[in-house]
Design a protein around this motif. Structure first.
Motif, short mmCIF file in Angstrom:
data_model
loop_
_atom_site.label_atom_id
_atom_site.label_comp_id
_atom_site.label_asym_id
_atom_site.label_seq_id
_atom_site.Cartn_x
_atom_site.Cartn_y
_atom_site.Cartn_z
N LEU A 84 -56.79 -37.11 12.38
CA LEU A 84 -55.57 -36.44 11.93
C LEU A 84 -56.01 -35.14 11.26
O LEU A 84 -56.57 -35.16 10.17
CB LEU A 84 -54.79 -37.31 10.93
N ASP A 85 -55.77 -34.02 11.92
CA ASP A 85 -56.25 -32.73 11.43
C ASP A 85 -55.27 -32.05 10.49
O ASP A 85 -55.68 -31.36 9.55
CB ASP A 85 -56.54 -31.81 12.62
N MET A 86 -53.98 -32.21 10.76
CA MET A 86 -52.96 -31.51 9.99
C MET A 86 -51.75 -32.41 9.78
O MET A 86 -51.49 -33.31 10.60
CB MET A 86 -52.51 -30.25 10.74
N ALA A 87 -51.05 -32.18 8.68
CA ALA A 87 -49.84 -32.96 8.41
C ALA A 87 -48.82 -32.07 7.72
O ALA A 87 -49.17 -31.23 6.89
CB ALA A 87 -50.16 -34.16 7.53
N VAL A 88 -47.57 -32.27 8.09
CA VAL A 88 -46.45 -31.56 7.46
C VAL A 88 -45.49 -32.61 6.91
O VAL A 88 -44.86 -33.34 7.69
CB VAL A 88 -45.72 -30.64 8.46
N ASN A 89 -45.43 -32.70 5.59
CA ASN A 89 -44.56 -33.68 4.96
C ASN A 89 -43.21 -33.03 4.69
O ASN A 89 -42.95 -32.45 3.64
CB ASN A 89 -45.22 -34.21 3.68
N ASN A 90 -42.36 -33.14 5.70
CA ASN A 90 -41.11 -32.40 5.76
C ASN A 90 -39.87 -33.26 5.51
O ASN A 90 -38.82 -32.73 5.14
CB ASN A 90 -41.02 -31.73 7.15
N ALA A 91 -39.98 -34.57 5.69
CA ALA A 91 -38.81 -35.43 5.54
C ALA A 91 -38.22 -35.30 4.14
O ALA A 91 -38.94 -35.40 3.15
CB ALA A 91 -39.19 -36.89 5.82
N GLY A 92 -36.93 -35.05 4.06
CA GLY A 92 -36.29 -34.91 2.77
C GLY A 92 -34.78 -35.00 2.90
O GLY A 92 -34.23 -34.81 3.99
N ILE A 93 -34.11 -35.29 1.80
CA ILE A 93 -32.65 -35.38 1.81
C ILE A 93 -32.08 -34.65 0.60
O ILE A 93 -32.76 -34.48 -0.43
CB ILE A 93 -32.15 -36.84 1.81
N SER A 94 -30.86 -34.21 0.74
CA SER A 94 -30.06 -33.68 -0.38
C SER A 94 -28.67 -34.25 -0.20
O SER A 94 -27.95 -33.86 0.73
CB SER A 94 -30.03 -32.16 -0.36
N ASN A 95 -28.30 -35.21 -1.02
CA ASN A 95 -27.10 -35.99 -0.75
C ASN A 95 -25.96 -35.78 -1.75
O ASN A 95 -24.97 -36.51 -1.71
CB ASN A 95 -27.45 -37.48 -0.67
N GLU A 96 -26.10 -34.79 -2.64
CA GLU A 96 -25.04 -34.62 -3.62
C GLU A 96 -25.07 -33.21 -4.22
O GLU A 96 -26.15 -32.68 -4.52
CB GLU A 96 -25.18 -35.66 -4.74
N ILE A 97 -23.91 -32.61 -4.37
CA ILE A 97 -23.76 -31.35 -5.09
C ILE A 97 -22.97 -31.67 -6.34
O ILE A 97 -21.77 -31.94 -6.30
CB ILE A 97 -23.01 -30.31 -4.23
N SER A 98 -23.67 -31.66 -7.49
CA SER A 98 -23.02 -32.12 -8.71
C SER A 98 -23.84 -31.71 -9.93
O SER A 98 -25.06 -31.53 -9.84
CB SER A 98 -22.88 -33.65 -8.68
N THR A 99 -23.16 -31.59 -11.06
CA THR A 99 -23.88 -31.49 -12.32
C THR A 99 -24.43 -32.88 -12.66
O THR A 99 -23.95 -33.90 -12.15
CB THR A 99 -22.94 -31.02 -13.44
N ILE A 100 -25.44 -32.91 -13.51
CA ILE A 100 -26.07 -34.19 -13.84
C ILE A 100 -25.07 -35.16 -14.46
O ILE A 100 -25.05 -36.35 -14.12
CB ILE A 100 -27.27 -33.97 -14.80
#
Length: 254
Positions: A84-100
């Motif tokens: 395994l020469d190279m890896a791109v850790n791209n998996a991601g989610i953004s599931n909410e637009i909100s104040t904390i």
């Protein structure tokens, strides 16, 4: 870089697929992973169609929130290709637009599981393999939200700040061992995540407003982010590690 092997999580769409297409066209073997088999198989056909010099493409259905599954995925790649020469850790989610104060705790946990633990699990087993073989290059997907506070995105920003920390610290750990670890911090980019957020449900959250946050006054294209990722993966960036490369239409320069 021809005949080398790259693993790209979240590689069936958006930035991940754009990277896979560019690498396959350069003769690099590409393994993409994702949760959706139908989307993955469709992307695989696109990637195989542009593959050059006998480069091979594979799709592995995988969930990066499952450590055992991630460990097995890396093992599968090595069993088939030998390295395994190279890896791109791209998996991601953004599931909410909100104040904390108005946010949903379960949504935040889901982002932590994918955006933080998912990257951690992948890095853990990718680095182990790269150390065995004497080197490699990893690129993690951070965000402008990993370098700044972003209104209505505190939970997401927290996860991307964590990716920056994982990237820089691990880069220091392995700088003398031939494993380079970098990240990219894209601005708002035309991906499925942004498309869902710009679905019209919030009149104040639209493409014109988001574009205006960037000095270039537009959203990025997945291919533009992919170009930066491919450079960081390649020997052209051989003296670069622990770096977060802004690809953000000038956002950080403000």
């Amino acid at each position: 870089m021809s005949n080398q092997v790259t693993l790209i999580t979240g590689g069936a769409s958006g930035i991940g697929k754009a990277v896979a297409l560019k690498l396959a066209a350069q003769g690099i073997n590409v393994v993409i992973s994702g949760r959706r088999d139908d989307v993955g198989q469709a992307a695989l056909r696109e990637i195989a169609a542009v593959a050059h010099s006998g480069a091979q493409a594979r799709f592995l259905r995988n969930d990066v929130t499952d450590e055992t599954a991630v460990k097995d995925m890396v093992a599968q790649v090595v069993n088939e290709f030998g390295r395994l020469d190279m890896a791109v850790n791209n998996a991601g989610i953004s599931n909410e637009i909100s104040t904390i104060d108005q946010s949903n705790t379960d949504n935040f946990r889901a982002m932590l599981d994918t955006n933080v633990l998912g990257v951690y699990f992948c890095m853990k087993y990718e680095i182990q393999q790269m150390l065995k073989q004497g080197g490699g290059s990893i690129v993690n997907l951070a965000s402008i939200a990993g370098l700044n506070g972003i209104p209505w995105a505190g939970a997401y920003a927290a996860t991307k700040h964590a990716v920056v920390g994982l990237t820089k610290s691990s880069a220091l750990d392995h700088a003398a061992q031939g494993v380079r670890i970098n990240g990219v911090a894209p601005g708002a980019t035309k991906t499925d995540i942004i498309a869902k957020q710009l679905d019209g449900s919030d009149p104040n959250y639209n493409e014109a407003n988001i574009s205006a946050m960037h000095p270039m006054n537009r959203l990025g294209k997945p291919e533009e982010i992919a170009d930066a990722i491919c450079w960081l993966l390649s020997p052209a960036s051989s003296y670069v590690t622990g770096h977060i490369l802004n690809v953000d239409g000038g956002f950080q320069a403000k």
